[in-house]
Design an enzyme around this catalytic site. Structure first.
Site, PDB file in Angstrom:
ATOM      1  N   LYS A  89     114.799  -0.178 -39.313  1.00 11.64           N
ATOM      2  CA  LYS A  89     113.987   0.443 -40.363  1.00 11.64           C
ATOM      3  C   LYS A  89     112.556   0.595 -39.852  1.00 11.64           C
ATOM      4  O   LYS A  89     112.334   1.411 -38.979  1.00 11.64           O
ATOM      5  CB  LYS A  89     114.141  -0.359 -41.640  1.00 11.64           C
ATOM      6  CG  LYS A  89     115.561  -0.123 -42.174  1.00 11.64           C
ATOM      7  CD  LYS A  89     116.033  -1.037 -43.235  1.00 11.64           C
ATOM      8  CE  LYS A  89     117.458  -0.615 -43.619  1.00 11.64           C
ATOM      9  NZ  LYS A  89     118.300  -1.711 -44.029  1.00 11.64           N
ATOM     10  N   SER A 103     116.300  -3.299 -51.934  1.00  9.75           N
ATOM     11  CA  SER A 103     116.425  -2.047 -51.188  1.00  9.75           C
ATOM     12  C   SER A 103     116.517  -0.808 -52.065  1.00  9.75           C
ATOM     13  O   SER A 103     116.159   0.276 -51.626  1.00  9.75           O
ATOM     14  CB  SER A 103     117.622  -2.110 -50.241  1.00  9.75           C
ATOM     15  OG  SER A 103     118.798  -2.468 -50.919  1.00  9.75           O
ATOM     16  N   HIS A 121     113.285  -4.521 -45.657  1.00 10.61           N
ATOM     17  CA  HIS A 121     112.315  -3.495 -46.065  1.00 10.61           C
ATOM     18  C   HIS A 121     110.872  -3.990 -46.079  1.00 10.61           C
ATOM     19  O   HIS A 121     109.970  -3.243 -46.451  1.00 10.61           O
ATOM     20  CB  HIS A 121     112.711  -2.932 -47.430  1.00 10.61           C
ATOM     21  CG  HIS A 121     114.087  -2.352 -47.416  1.00 10.61           C
ATOM     22  ND1 HIS A 121     114.349  -1.088 -46.943  1.00 10.61           N
ATOM     23  CD2 HIS A 121     115.286  -2.887 -47.742  1.00 10.61           C
ATOM     24  CE1 HIS A 121     115.643  -0.860 -47.004  1.00 10.61           C
ATOM     25  NE2 HIS A 121     116.245  -1.939 -47.484  1.00 10.61           N
TER      26      HIS A 121
HETATM   27  C1  LIG Z   1     119.799  -1.832 -44.173  1.00 11.43           C
HETATM   28  C2  LIG Z   1     119.978  -3.213 -44.704  1.00 11.43           C
HETATM   29  C3  LIG Z   1     120.798  -4.131 -44.062  1.00 11.43           C
HETATM   30  C4  LIG Z   1     121.727  -3.741 -42.941  1.00 11.43           C
HETATM   31  O1  LIG Z   1     121.068  -3.616 -41.746  1.00 11.43           O
HETATM   32  P1  LIG Z   1     121.694  -2.680 -40.605  1.00 11.43           P
HETATM   33  O2  LIG Z   1     120.921  -3.051 -39.400  1.00 11.43           O
HETATM   34  O3  LIG Z   1     121.482  -1.289 -41.061  1.00 11.43           O
HETATM   35  O4  LIG Z   1     123.144  -3.036 -40.485  1.00 11.43           O
HETATM   36  C5  LIG Z   1     120.787  -5.433 -44.518  1.00 11.43           C
HETATM   37  N1  LIG Z   1     120.061  -5.795 -45.584  1.00 11.43           N
HETATM   38  C6  LIG Z   1     119.286  -4.922 -46.256  1.00 11.43           C
HETATM   39  C7  LIG Z   1     118.504  -5.389 -47.436  1.00 11.43           C
HETATM   40  C8  LIG Z   1     119.233  -3.603 -45.843  1.00 11.43           C
HETATM   41  O5  LIG Z   1     118.505  -2.717 -46.516  1.00 11.43           O
END
Ligand SMILES: *Cc1c(COP(=O)(O)O)cnc(C)c1O
Length: 398
Positions: free
Chosen positions: A244, A181, A209
């Site tokens: 995302k 990330s 991602h």
């Molecule tokens: C954003 C993210 C999460 C958390 O997900 P949310 O739905 O925002 O709680 C988990 N793992 C990774 C790699 C992330 O980037």
């Protein structure tokens, strides 16, 4: 007079200030394209994980509104009691089909998914092998499980192989971001899976991602590796978030039927929490259709990534700022010291551009960076504006 530890907080906050580690929130409202109104000022934003520009898509918004008319706004309970709506049930089926795996379980958040499913899979006496750059919620889930944690250097499969071979734990779980990330690089999924097969380990991949962005029709990193449908392995548990690229909120875990059923039974963050509202599930059902159909969003995003990389490679020649080796929408620019990263962020802000500076503890000490996130909502002109600004800001350093 007696003192209390509660009196320490002002000084502890001041220490964060001194170390340039204090975080501020900004009040944000979406404008058109990739622009955001930030604390009242219109900014060109490169900070969102809304990689396909779907968070404000009219069809998704309409689906949420329509669903609210039918289901109301709240789910009213845990999915195991009364919170599992027809929309949530349909979404799970569609998610499983979309990623080419047997079954999916839909959660209200990705963080809650990882901190819940890891302790449901392994416990005291078992072993977890975790990439050093994994997301915080994988790390926290591993800690909650009370299994022994072996942290291997980032992407070092030889070290992982060695650790797996040394372990005599009855259950071994390998956990990794599929796309990291804060760096944007991808895990070697076939390499990880081969090691898991060799050592009877289960592989948990977090594709927060990659889902929607990578693979044919955005089906994600596992699809990109060809490990779905008839080629799916029961040794892979695939997890992805839906806030995302999918543009809404929540997450899901997908894989082998028995494995997912076990998670449904034993994941505490699933059982003891209110289900995601049906209006979100309904927006997500439309999001899946758009992700599948709108290949132009991924094509456009890839063009922007190539344009940014080419522009910065030229523009930053001779500067100490270094573009990471990423082919994804996450394009970090490594700067190093916290204060210099903050100054770069401020320099961009004065030019009406918002790129977040990411500092420790989110990234290792001395690797503060600008985390540039591209989206299909950006135009080529937006990217050129960022390249020009960064080129100008890096100049005094030569
Ligand atoms: C954003 C993210 C999460 C958390 O997900 P949310 O739905 O925002 O709680 C988990 N793992 C990774 C790699 C992330 O980037």
């Amino acid at each position: 007079m007696t003192t209390s530890w509660l009196d320490e907080f002002p000084a502890r906050i001041a220490a964060l200030d001194d170390a340039h580690l204090r975080r501020l929130r900004r009040v944000v409202t979406p404008e058109s394209g990739a622009r955001l109104c930030v604390n009242g000022q219109s900014m060109l934003a490169f900070c969102s994980n809304d990689y396909l520009g779907l968070a404000t898509h009219p069809a998704l918004v309409q689906a949420a509104c329509d669903a609210a008319q039918v289901y109301g706004v709240g789910s009213g309970g845990s999915p195991l009691v009364s919170g599992h709506s027809a929309a949530n049930a349909a979404l799970e089926q569609e998610l499983a089909a979309f990623v080419g795996l047997a079954r999916a379980l839909y959660f209200y958040a990705g963080y809650a998914t990882n901190i819940g499913i890891i302790p449901a899979l392994v416990g005291a006496g078992d072993a977890i092998f975790s990439d050093a750059l994994n997301h915080a919620c994988l790390i926290d889930g591993a800690r909650l499980s009370r299994a022994q944690i072996h942290r291997y250097p980032h992407a070092d499969l030889a070290a992982l192989a060695h650790g797996l071979a040394q372990s005599s734990a009855p259950r071994k779980l390998v956990i990794s971001d599929a796309v990291f990330s804060m760096d944007g690089d991808s895990a070697d999924i076939p390499g990880l899976l081969a090691l898991c097969e060799q050592h009877d380990a289960l592989l948990l991949l977090d594709d927060a991602h990659g889902f929607g962005v990578l693979g044919p029709q955005g089906r994600g990193s596992l699809a990109a590796a060809g490990l779905i449908g008839p080629n799916a392995s029961r040794r892979v548990l695939y997890m992805a978030t839906l806030g995302k690229a999918a543009g809404v909120a929540g997450a899901f875990v997908a894989g082998d039927d028995a494995l997912v059923e076990w998670l449904l039974q034993k994941t505490r963050s699933y059982t003891f929490a209110t289900a995601a509202p049906a209006l979100l599930a309904s927006a997500l059902r439309v999001s899946l259709q758009v992700i599948e159909q709108d290949d132009w969003r991924r094509t456009h995003l890839q063009r922007l990534i190539a344009r940014l990389r080419a522009g910065l490679t030229t523009g930053l020649q001779g500067s100490s700022w270094q573009l990471s080796d990423s082919q994804t929408a996450i394009q970090p620019l490594l700067i190093g010291p916290n204060d210099e990263a903050l100054a770069a962020m401020e320099g961009l802000r004065l030019r009406g551009i918002w790129v977040p500076a990411i500092r420790p503890p989110t990234v290792p000490e001395g690797t503060a960076r600008l985390r540039i996130a591209l989206s299909a909502a950006h135009t080529e002109g937006d990217v050129d504006q960022l390249i020009d600004a960064l080129t100008t800001l890096a100049k005094p350093l030569r």
